[in-house]
Design a protein around this motif. Structure first.
Motif, PDB file in Angstrom:
ATOM      1  N   THR A  35       0.834  -1.213   0.000  1.00 16.24           N
ATOM      2  CA  THR A  35       0.000   0.000   0.000  1.00 16.24           C
ATOM      3  C   THR A  35       0.863   1.255   0.000  1.00 16.24           C
ATOM      4  OG1 THR A  35      -1.713  -1.175   1.244  1.00 16.24           O
ATOM      5  CG2 THR A  35      -1.868   1.224   1.199  1.00 16.24           C
ATOM      6  N   SER A  37       0.459   5.770  -0.342  1.00 19.41           N
ATOM      7  CA  SER A  37      -0.447   6.918  -0.363  1.00 19.41           C
ATOM      8  C   SER A  37      -0.122   7.762  -1.590  1.00 19.41           C
ATOM      9  CB  SER A  37      -0.323   7.751   0.906  1.00 19.41           C
ATOM     10  OG  SER A  37       0.962   8.312   0.995  1.00 19.41           O
ATOM     11  N   ARG A  51      -5.290   5.955  -1.918  1.00 17.30           N
ATOM     12  CA  ARG A  51      -4.271   4.945  -1.659  1.00 17.30           C
ATOM     13  C   ARG A  51      -4.160   4.008  -2.855  1.00 17.30           C
ATOM     14  NH1 ARG A  51      -5.118   6.915   2.824  1.00 17.30           N
ATOM     15  NH2 ARG A  51      -3.888   6.742   4.688  1.00 17.30           N
TER      16      ARG A  51
END
Length: 86
Positions: A35, A37, A51
């Motif tokens: 993950t 941002s 995200r």
């Protein structure tokens, strides 16, 4: 096409990308092993754009407006997301 690699650990510097139709650079920062941002940089301020996650062989962008699944290229996912956002 965007070049480079996504950051792979918390201490890594964000990747900054510049799109021809975007006035401000976009910073992609590491959050966890799958993950990142996405934030637009206005000087020193970052404005979140969601995200980016990698699941089942494809990149997905999650925002307050919903989730969009893209293909296996993070560059294509980020480009499509930023060019088609509302």
């Amino acid at each position: 096409m965007l070049l480079g690699r996504l950051p792979t650990h918390a201490e890594a510097a964000p990747v900054e990308v510049h799109l021809p139709r975007s006035r401000f650079p976009v910073a992609i920062s590491f959050e966890s092993s799958d993950t990142w941002s996405i934030a637009e940089r206005f000087g020193e301020q970052l404005v979140s754009h969601g995200r980016l996650t990698y699941r089942a062989g494809a990149f997905v962008v999650r925002t307050a407006a919903g989730t969009t699944r893209y293909g296996p290229s993070w560059q294509a996912a980020v480009t499509a997301h930023l060019l088609h956002r509302g």
